[in-house]
Design a protein around this motif. Structure first.
Motif, PDB file in Angstrom:
ATOM      1  N   PHE A   1     -92.693 -71.247 -25.080  1.00  0.00           N
ATOM      2  CA  PHE A   1     -91.936 -70.006 -25.243  1.00  0.00           C
ATOM      3  C   PHE A   1     -92.203 -69.061 -24.073  1.00  0.00           C
ATOM      4  O   PHE A   1     -91.285 -68.363 -23.612  1.00  0.00           O
ATOM      5  CB  PHE A   1     -92.299 -69.337 -26.567  1.00  0.00           C
ATOM      6  N   VAL A   2     -93.432 -69.040 -23.580  1.00  0.00           N
ATOM      7  CA  VAL A   2     -93.754 -68.210 -22.402  1.00  0.00           C
ATOM      8  C   VAL A   2     -92.957 -68.695 -21.199  1.00  0.00           C
ATOM      9  O   VAL A   2     -92.459 -67.885 -20.396  1.00  0.00           O
ATOM     10  CB  VAL A   2     -95.262 -68.248 -22.123  1.00  0.00           C
ATOM     11  N   MET A   3     -92.806 -70.011 -21.055  1.00  0.00           N
ATOM     12  CA  MET A   3     -92.022 -70.540 -19.942  1.00  0.00           C
ATOM     13  C   MET A   3     -90.565 -70.092 -20.036  1.00  0.00           C
ATOM     14  O   MET A   3     -89.939 -69.754 -19.025  1.00  0.00           O
ATOM     15  CB  MET A   3     -92.103 -72.064 -19.926  1.00  0.00           C
ATOM     16  N   LEU A   4     -90.008 -70.041 -21.263  1.00  0.00           N
ATOM     17  CA  LEU A   4     -88.637 -69.560 -21.433  1.00  0.00           C
ATOM     18  C   LEU A   4     -88.531 -68.084 -21.038  1.00  0.00           C
ATOM     19  O   LEU A   4     -87.526 -67.675 -20.440  1.00  0.00           O
ATOM     20  CB  LEU A   4     -88.193 -69.751 -22.882  1.00  0.00           C
ATOM     21  N   LEU A   5     -89.527 -67.283 -21.374  1.00  0.00           N
ATOM     22  CA  LEU A   5     -89.520 -65.874 -20.963  1.00  0.00           C
ATOM     23  C   LEU A   5     -89.555 -65.755 -19.442  1.00  0.00           C
ATOM     24  O   LEU A   5     -88.871 -64.895 -18.863  1.00  0.00           O
ATOM     25  CB  LEU A   5     -90.714 -65.140 -21.576  1.00  0.00           C
ATOM     26  N   ASN A   6     -90.315 -66.608 -18.779  1.00  0.00           N
ATOM     27  CA  ASN A   6     -90.385 -66.562 -17.320  1.00  0.00           C
ATOM     28  C   ASN A   6     -89.089 -67.031 -16.665  1.00  0.00           C
ATOM     29  O   ASN A   6     -88.768 -66.611 -15.541  1.00  0.00           O
ATOM     30  CB  ASN A   6     -91.553 -67.426 -16.826  1.00  0.00           C
ATOM     31  N   MET A   7     -88.354 -67.874 -17.344  1.00  0.00           N
ATOM     32  CA  MET A   7     -87.098 -68.378 -16.788  1.00  0.00           C
ATOM     33  C   MET A   7     -85.940 -67.406 -16.985  1.00  0.00           C
ATOM     34  O   MET A   7     -84.910 -67.533 -16.319  1.00  0.00           O
ATOM     35  CB  MET A   7     -86.734 -69.719 -17.446  1.00  0.00           C
ATOM     36  N   SER A   8     -86.073 -66.458 -17.878  1.00  0.00           N
ATOM     37  CA  SER A   8     -84.938 -65.616 -18.243  1.00  0.00           C
ATOM     38  C   SER A   8     -84.965 -64.289 -17.487  1.00  0.00           C
ATOM     39  O   SER A   8     -86.037 -63.698 -17.295  1.00  0.00           O
ATOM     40  CB  SER A   8     -84.968 -65.347 -19.745  1.00  0.00           C
ATOM     41  N   PRO A   9     -83.796 -63.787 -17.077  1.00  0.00           N
ATOM     42  CA  PRO A   9     -83.717 -62.477 -16.404  1.00  0.00           C
ATOM     43  C   PRO A   9     -83.808 -61.340 -17.425  1.00  0.00           C
ATOM     44  O   PRO A   9     -82.796 -60.802 -17.879  1.00  0.00           O
ATOM     45  CB  PRO A   9     -82.350 -62.515 -15.719  1.00  0.00           C
TER      46      PRO A   9
ATOM     47  N   GLU B   1     -80.121 -74.190 -18.831  1.00  0.00           N
ATOM     48  CA  GLU B   1     -80.722 -73.068 -18.108  1.00  0.00           C
ATOM     49  C   GLU B   1     -79.896 -71.791 -18.269  1.00  0.00           C
ATOM     50  O   GLU B   1     -80.457 -70.695 -18.393  1.00  0.00           O
ATOM     51  CB  GLU B   1     -80.848 -73.417 -16.620  1.00  0.00           C
ATOM     52  N   ASN B   2     -78.563 -71.921 -18.311  1.00  0.00           N
ATOM     53  CA  ASN B   2     -77.723 -70.728 -18.422  1.00  0.00           C
ATOM     54  C   ASN B   2     -77.654 -70.175 -19.846  1.00  0.00           C
ATOM     55  O   ASN B   2     -76.983 -69.177 -20.096  1.00  0.00           O
ATOM     56  CB  ASN B   2     -76.311 -71.027 -17.918  1.00  0.00           C
ATOM     57  N   GLU B   3     -78.343 -70.825 -20.792  1.00  0.00           N
ATOM     58  CA  GLU B   3     -78.350 -70.350 -22.182  1.00  0.00           C
ATOM     59  C   GLU B   3     -79.735 -69.927 -22.652  1.00  0.00           C
ATOM     60  O   GLU B   3     -79.940 -69.679 -23.843  1.00  0.00           O
ATOM     61  CB  GLU B   3     -77.806 -71.448 -23.110  1.00  0.00           C
ATOM     62  N   VAL B   4     -80.675 -69.833 -21.728  1.00  0.00           N
ATOM     63  CA  VAL B   4     -82.041 -69.446 -22.114  1.00  0.00           C
ATOM     64  C   VAL B   4     -82.072 -68.015 -22.636  1.00  0.00           C
ATOM     65  O   VAL B   4     -82.709 -67.719 -23.660  1.00  0.00           O
ATOM     66  CB  VAL B   4     -83.001 -69.618 -20.914  1.00  0.00           C
ATOM     67  N   TYR B   5     -81.378 -67.114 -21.948  1.00  0.00           N
ATOM     68  CA  TYR B   5     -81.384 -65.711 -22.379  1.00  0.00           C
ATOM     69  C   TYR B   5     -80.733 -65.562 -23.760  1.00  0.00           C
ATOM     70  O   TYR B   5     -81.212 -64.808 -24.615  1.00  0.00           O
ATOM     71  CB  TYR B   5     -80.668 -64.841 -21.343  1.00  0.00           C
ATOM     72  N   THR B   6     -79.650 -66.311 -24.003  1.00  0.00           N
ATOM     73  CA  THR B   6     -79.003 -66.292 -25.315  1.00  0.00           C
ATOM     74  C   THR B   6     -79.953 -66.817 -26.389  1.00  0.00           C
ATOM     75  O   THR B   6     -80.016 -66.279 -27.503  1.00  0.00           O
ATOM     76  CB  THR B   6     -77.720 -67.137 -25.291  1.00  0.00           C
ATOM     77  N   PHE B   7     -80.706 -67.847 -26.051  1.00  0.00           N
ATOM     78  CA  PHE B   7     -81.695 -68.396 -26.983  1.00  0.00           C
ATOM     79  C   PHE B   7     -82.742 -67.346 -27.335  1.00  0.00           C
ATOM     80  O   PHE B   7     -83.113 -67.180 -28.508  1.00  0.00           O
ATOM     81  CB  PHE B   7     -82.349 -69.624 -26.360  1.00  0.00           C
ATOM     82  N   LEU B   8     -83.219 -66.608 -26.340  1.00  0.00           N
ATOM     83  CA  LEU B   8     -84.221 -65.572 -26.591  1.00  0.00           C
ATOM     84  C   LEU B   8     -83.637 -64.418 -27.405  1.00  0.00           C
ATOM     85  O   LEU B   8     -84.325 -63.848 -28.260  1.00  0.00           O
ATOM     86  CB  LEU B   8     -84.776 -65.053 -25.261  1.00  0.00           C
ATOM     87  N   GLN B   9     -82.396 -64.067 -27.143  1.00  0.00           N
ATOM     88  CA  GLN B   9     -81.752 -63.015 -27.943  1.00  0.00           C
ATOM     89  C   GLN B   9     -81.630 -63.434 -29.405  1.00  0.00           C
ATOM     90  O   GLN B   9     -81.846 -62.618 -30.312  1.00  0.00           O
ATOM     91  CB  GLN B   9     -80.365 -62.693 -27.376  1.00  0.00           C
ATOM     92  N   ARG B  10     -81.242 -64.684 -29.615  1.00  0.00           N
ATOM     93  CA  ARG B  10     -81.092 -65.170 -30.984  1.00  0.00           C
ATOM     94  C   ARG B  10     -82.436 -65.215 -31.710  1.00  0.00           C
ATOM     95  O   ARG B  10     -82.505 -65.013 -32.929  1.00  0.00           O
ATOM     96  CB  ARG B  10     -80.449 -66.563 -30.971  1.00  0.00           C
ATOM     97  N   HIS B  11     -83.506 -65.451 -30.965  1.00  0.00           N
ATOM     98  CA  HIS B  11     -84.839 -65.536 -31.550  1.00  0.00           C
ATOM     99  C   HIS B  11     -85.613 -64.227 -31.365  1.00  0.00           C
ATOM    100  O   HIS B  11     -86.824 -64.232 -31.108  1.00  0.00           O
ATOM    101  CB  HIS B  11     -85.610 -66.696 -30.926  1.00  0.00           C
ATOM    102  N   SER B  12     -84.923 -63.115 -31.521  1.00  0.00           N
ATOM    103  CA  SER B  12     -85.593 -61.817 -31.415  1.00  0.00           C
ATOM    104  C   SER B  12     -84.867 -60.789 -32.270  1.00  0.00           C
ATOM    105  O   SER B  12     -83.676 -60.918 -32.563  1.00  0.00           O
ATOM    106  CB  SER B  12     -85.661 -61.341 -29.960  1.00  0.00           C
ATOM    107  N   ILE B  13     -85.616 -59.778 -32.664  1.00  0.00           N
ATOM    108  CA  ILE B  13     -85.103 -58.667 -33.464  1.00  0.00           C
ATOM    109  C   ILE B  13     -85.172 -57.412 -32.609  1.00  0.00           C
ATOM    110  O   ILE B  13     -86.196 -57.158 -31.974  1.00  0.00           O
ATOM    111  CB  ILE B  13     -85.945 -58.487 -34.748  1.00  0.00           C
TER     112      ILE B  13
END
Length: 251
Positions: A55-63, A89-101
């Motif tokens: 999950f930390v790697m996804l945060l580092n990959m996302s703008p 790769e172009n859906e990482v930020y969407t993934f993080l948005q979906r997994h956040s409040i």
């Protein structure tokens, strides 16, 4: 027997392919405000201590941006669940948005949300149905359950570990139409027609007096009672005679 140097080429290419997104993300983190950058570093350190490295790697990959990080609670699948999930790769930020409040909530705050409530995510038009069993391991959001609460608490960012990956389709469909992305109005409330006032039959006051005689005192004689009845009967007879005469004259 000598080792061929070309055998390591695929491994080198794979490592470079993994490093390129991380190098690209280093420029995006420079746009964060000092406070947001500090809070993100504190949160990622807490995530790493709890073994949420993927999950930390996804945060580092996302703008990421400061506004997003200023009010956020992350819902983090563990490394095993993320290893089974394909995220372009172009859906990482969407993934993080979906997994956040979009609000910093510790687990004790979440426990106040009753079953049947709808909790919005940081992703527009994506919400989560809540099932609150009242214990630390019975709080469910859509198809996942919180299993490691309050991992991030030192900074302004909050995060909790969950036992799966949130489905890309929201379970909440009351006001959202996924087919065309438009909004659908809620069903109208049933309209109850107004009740008609009760129909009260018209009674001639003279007939009413005749049908229901007035109560007499206990010491009254039978003669006076008979006189009262005769008087009322006389009124009814006069009314029966005069009413047709009056109607005939008016015609």
């Amino acid at each position: 027997m000598t080792t061929k140097p070309m055998a390591t080429t695929p491994t080198i290419i794979s490592i470079v392919a993994l490093l390129i997104p991380l190098l690209k993300s280093s420029s995006s983190t420079t746009t964060l405000s000092p406070k947001a950058d500090r809070d993100l570093r504190v949160a990622t350190e807490e995530m790493q201590k709890a073994n949420y490295f993927t999950f930390v790697m996804l945060l580092n990959m996302s703008p990421l941006d400061s506004k997003f990080l200023s009010n956020v609670t992350f819902l983090m699948p563990n490394n095993r669940m993320l290893s089974k999930t394909v995220i372009p790769e172009n859906e990482v930020y969407t993934f993080l948005q979906r997994h956040s409040i979009p609000s910093p909530l510790i687990f004790e705050h979440l426990m106040y949300i009753p079953t049947g409530s709808v909790l919005p995510s940081s992703l527009p038009e994506y919400s989560m149905n809540i099932a609150n069993g009242g214990t630390r391991r019975s709080f469910v959001l859509n198809n996942v359950r919180i299993i490691s609460p309050n991992i991030c608490t030192a900074g302004s960012i909050r995060c909790h570990g969950i036992d799966g990956v949130l489905s890309s389709e929201s379970n909440v469909t009351l006001h959202t139409c996924h087919g065309n992305g438009g909004s659908v109005a809620p069903p109208p409330s049933p309209v109850v027609p107004p009740l008609s006032p009760p129909v009260v039959p018209f009674l001639n006051p003279l007939v009413d007096e005749f049908m229901v005689p007035a109560p007499q005192p206990a010491n009254s004689s039978s003669g006076s009672s008979q006189f009262s009845w005769d008087g009322k009967l006389f009124k009814v007879i006069i009314t029966a005679i005069l009413v047709p005469l009056v109607i005939g004259v008016s015609i």
